[in-house]
Write a protein that holds these residues in place. Structure first.
Motif, PDB file in Angstrom:
ATOM      1  N   UNK A 511      26.399  90.243  31.711  1.00  0.00           N
ATOM      2  CA  UNK A 511      26.313  89.771  33.102  1.00  0.00           C
ATOM      3  C   UNK A 511      27.562  90.194  33.879  1.00  0.00           C
ATOM      4  N   UNK A 512      28.725  90.035  33.276  1.00  0.00           N
ATOM      5  CA  UNK A 512      29.980  90.418  33.941  1.00  0.00           C
ATOM      6  C   UNK A 512      30.005  91.910  34.257  1.00  0.00           C
ATOM      7  N   UNK A 513      29.441  92.730  33.367  1.00  0.00           N
ATOM      8  CA  UNK A 513      29.474  94.186  33.555  1.00  0.00           C
ATOM      9  C   UNK A 513      28.436  94.679  34.562  1.00  0.00           C
ATOM     10  N   UNK A 514      27.337  93.930  34.757  1.00  0.00           N
ATOM     11  CA  UNK A 514      26.201  94.466  35.506  1.00  0.00           C
ATOM     12  C   UNK A 514      25.935  93.764  36.838  1.00  0.00           C
ATOM     13  N   UNK A 515      26.284  92.482  36.949  1.00  0.00           N
ATOM     14  CA  UNK A 515      25.813  91.682  38.086  1.00  0.00           C
ATOM     15  C   UNK A 515      26.856  91.542  39.203  1.00  0.00           C
ATOM     16  N   UNK A 516      26.348  91.380  40.426  1.00  0.00           N
ATOM     17  CA  UNK A 516      27.198  91.068  41.583  1.00  0.00           C
ATOM     18  C   UNK A 516      27.430  89.563  41.683  1.00  0.00           C
ATOM     19  N   UNK A 517      26.327  88.801  41.581  1.00  0.00           N
ATOM     20  CA  UNK A 517      26.419  87.346  41.645  1.00  0.00           C
ATOM     21  C   UNK A 517      25.717  86.751  40.435  1.00  0.00           C
ATOM     22  N   UNK A 518      25.981  85.467  40.176  1.00  0.00           N
ATOM     23  CA  UNK A 518      25.365  84.818  39.026  1.00  0.00           C
ATOM     24  C   UNK A 518      24.979  83.388  39.372  1.00  0.00           C
ATOM     25  N   UNK A 519      23.834  82.970  38.821  1.00  0.00           N
ATOM     26  CA  UNK A 519      23.345  81.592  38.918  1.00  0.00           C
ATOM     27  C   UNK A 519      23.373  81.008  37.509  1.00  0.00           C
ATOM     28  N   UNK A 520      23.941  79.816  37.365  1.00  0.00           N
ATOM     29  CA  UNK A 520      23.989  79.145  36.060  1.00  0.00           C
ATOM     30  C   UNK A 520      22.964  78.018  36.060  1.00  0.00           C
ATOM     31  N   UNK A 521      22.042  78.044  35.064  1.00  0.00           N
ATOM     32  CA  UNK A 521      20.978  77.034  34.995  1.00  0.00           C
ATOM     33  C   UNK A 521      21.129  76.152  33.767  1.00  0.00           C
ATOM     34  N   UNK A 522      20.756  74.889  33.932  1.00  0.00           N
ATOM     35  CA  UNK A 522      20.711  73.934  32.822  1.00  0.00           C
ATOM     36  C   UNK A 522      19.605  72.926  33.107  1.00  0.00           C
ATOM     37  N   UNK A 523      18.713  72.737  32.125  1.00  0.00           N
ATOM     38  CA  UNK A 523      17.626  71.751  32.249  1.00  0.00           C
ATOM     39  C   UNK A 523      16.822  71.924  33.541  1.00  0.00           C
ATOM     40  N   UNK A 524      16.525  73.177  33.898  1.00  0.00           N
ATOM     41  CA  UNK A 524      15.676  73.440  35.048  1.00  0.00           C
ATOM     42  C   UNK A 524      16.353  73.349  36.393  1.00  0.00           C
ATOM     43  N   UNK A 525      17.683  73.146  36.411  1.00  0.00           N
ATOM     44  CA  UNK A 525      18.407  73.023  37.675  1.00  0.00           C
ATOM     45  C   UNK A 525      19.522  74.059  37.743  1.00  0.00           C
ATOM     46  N   UNK A 526      19.932  74.405  38.962  1.00  0.00           N
ATOM     47  CA  UNK A 526      21.092  75.276  39.170  1.00  0.00           C
ATOM     48  C   UNK A 526      22.331  74.388  39.205  1.00  0.00           C
TER      49      UNK A 526
END
Length: 555
Positions: A511-526
């Motif tokens: 993700x660090x090498x490829x993405x511009x932004x990131x969303x972190x999910x847990x239990x169906x929520x951001x």
């Protein structure tokens, strides 16, 4: 210059032998194994040697097909009848050549003094028997004790490997446990008779980073408590660096180099070792064009399933909310990462955006057009513009179709191309863009490696000239060097074609090498979102901090 196998980089004995006191508990010399195949023999392992001392961890690293697992199975005596071990080979355990043992003596040794944890616990555990009965069997095969004593021992082992509610787990079946819990059961079985040597063959490949860190820490703690020696077989160099004392590097069945972990990482000698160490995901995403507008927008996406609880005659239906009213914006030319552990809802959320599952509620706009609420027929004109690449290309490529047919099928369904010749030309262009030769149209998926199959899956997606691709864990099953190639390919295609990616992964290094932004999910929520550099270098939530620590530190 071609380096000979028995170079100074890989002598028969360890480079730190002078610093050791006592004898190795395991001393393998000139291990060579070949297999009978249809047209002759294949040499899987070629004259490799290694030593393991009590209480330490050695790592055997290399890519798929390097001979790591065959070496482990040779030690365990688990090779198939098609395998032939060279008469020069010797494997000494506590000074005795175990290859000279009778079958009965090898069985007594296996699972008792030397144990092994396999890569995929679901294929190692019998689905017809409870967890408790399988651990009890492993104990009673080697130890004279009553069933009640063995059950008490099994319960104690489950507590040692820190499985929640161990009493309940004894009565459950393998399919009722998560991947991490099944791997803990395999560790409990392997440790059931207090072995002197534990061989762990890719024990964490299919696990999330947090579970991976827990399993490795568990093995380390049990090793220190019991004084076990561990052979760790893996292609994950982060794990090797944190957990091993000495490293052996294999390629094409040969030993390329070995040294202490510190020396090998600081001063690699063989070109292959240098290539392996340089294969960790590097770089970052290209800057976005300033005028890049939104391509995909989603608001209030909710996906739920009705789950049955209770008995057959009194079913209790409950709603399981897999995706809980989420939204996102993906710009043109952008790569947006979605990360989280298994069960966090990443894939369900991603697939709902392409309308591959039916959200309970959602507002989804693609290129300014509402796509939520459209029927399958109404979605068809958009299908060529939005594509998906799955985690396991072998499962998503039809084994009965040729590569040409697989890629051309999407063109035919979407009425792209005026003639067969034009479609074939498009198929060849897509293969070329994906870094594959164009003369493979008549070959079948099983004739290619995992990395090649993933390139074919990417070729199938880009043949339709989409604007958006959902990438669902496209590199998780690949070796590091192949992973690096796929990342480079995705970057190149994005730059050339202006593609937008939604990249689902639990590998934060990729993700660090490829993405511009990131969303972190847990239990169906951001739980957190932002630029990759901000989220990974300065996480704001405890959950994200735990993910980052597990991915980059593993200690």
């Amino acid at each position: 210059m071609v380096l000979a196998r028995q170079s100074s980089f890989a002598p028969e004995t360890r480079l730190d032998m002078a610093d050791k006191t006592g004898s190795p508990i395991l001393d393998a010399r000139q291990v060579a194994v070949s297999f009978r195949v249809e047209h002759g023999h294949v040499e899987a392992v070629k004259d490799i040697s290694f030593q393991l001392y009590p209480g330490e961890t050695i790592a055997i690293v290399g890519e798929s097909g390097s001979g790591k697992s065959v070496t482990a199975r040779t030690v365990m005596g688990l090779l198939t009848k098609r395998a032939t071990i060279s008469p020069k080979t010797s494997i000494a355990f506590n000074g005795q050549n175990i290859l000279a043992f009778s079958s009965r003596a090898r069985r007594a040794l296996r699972g008792n003094r030397i144990s092994m944890i396999f890569q995929e616990p679901m294929s190692s555990l019998n689905p017809l028997y409870t967890i408790g009965s399988q651990i009890v069997e492993a104990i009673r095969v080697h130890a004279r004790m009553s069933k009640a004593q063995a059950e008490a021992r099994a319960l104690d082992l489950l507590r040692q490997v820190q499985i929640p509610e161990p009493e309940a787990r004894l009565k459950q079946y393998p399919h009722q446990l998560s991947g991490g819990q099944r791997q803990r059961v395999m560790i409990a079985m392997a440790l059931s008779n207090d072995p002197d040597v534990l061989i762990a063959d890719e024990p964490t490949t299919a696990l999330d980073v947090t579970v991976q860190a827990q399993i490795l820490q568990l093995i380390r703690n049990l090793q220190q408590a019991r004084g076990m020696a561990v052979v760790l077989i893996t292609h994950d160099l982060t794990i090797v660096r944190k957990f091993s004392d000495y490293v052996y590097v294999m390629q094409h069945g040969e030993m390329r180099e070995h040294n202490t972990t510190e020396a090998l990482f600081a001063r690699p000698q063989h070109p292959y070792t240098k290539k392996l160490l340089a294969s960790e995901p590097q770089g970052s995403a290209s800057p976005l064009p300033e005028q890049a507008g939104p391509l995909l927008t989603a608001r209030g996406v909710k996906v739920s399933f009705m789950m049955q609880h209770g008995g057959f005659f009194k079913p209790d239906l409950r709603e399981l909310v897999a995706v809980d009213s989420l939204g996102l914006t993906l710009r043109r030319h952008e790569t947006l990462g979605i990360v989280g552990e298994s069960g966090s809802g990443k894939t369900t959320f991603g697939q709902s955006l392409l309308r591959l599952n039916e959200p309970v509620a959602a507002e989804i706009l693609f290129d300014g057009e509402r796509v939520d609420g459209r029927t399958r027929k109404q979605m068809r004109p958009l299908r060529a513009r939005m594509q998906i690449v799955f985690q396991d290309p072998f499962a998503s490529l039809n084994p009965r179709m040729t590569i040409g047919q697989i890629i051309e099928e999407g063109l035919i369904v979407n009425a792209i191309g005026q003639s067969r010749a034009e479609r074939v030309e498009r198929v060849q262009d897509a293969l070329h863009a994906a870094g594959m030769p164009v003369d493979i149209l008549s070959r079948f998926p099983h004739e290619f490696s995992g990395g090649q199959r993933q390139r074919i899956a990417i070729a199938r997606a880009i043949a339709l000239e989409p604007e958006f691709i959902l990438l669902d864990e496209p590199t998780s099953a690949l070796d590091l060097s192949v992973q690096a190639q796929i990342i480079e390919l995705l970057r190149k295609l994005q730059d050339e074609r202006g593609l937008s990616y939604l990249f689902i992964s639990h590998d934060l290094k990729v993700v660090r090498a490829l993405c511009h932004r990131v969303i972190v999910m847990q239990h169906g929520r951001i739980v957190e979102e932002g630029s990759v550099s901000d989220v990974l270098s300065n996480p704001q939530t405890d959950y994200t901090r735990k993910l980052v620590r597990a991915a980059f530190e593993i200690a």
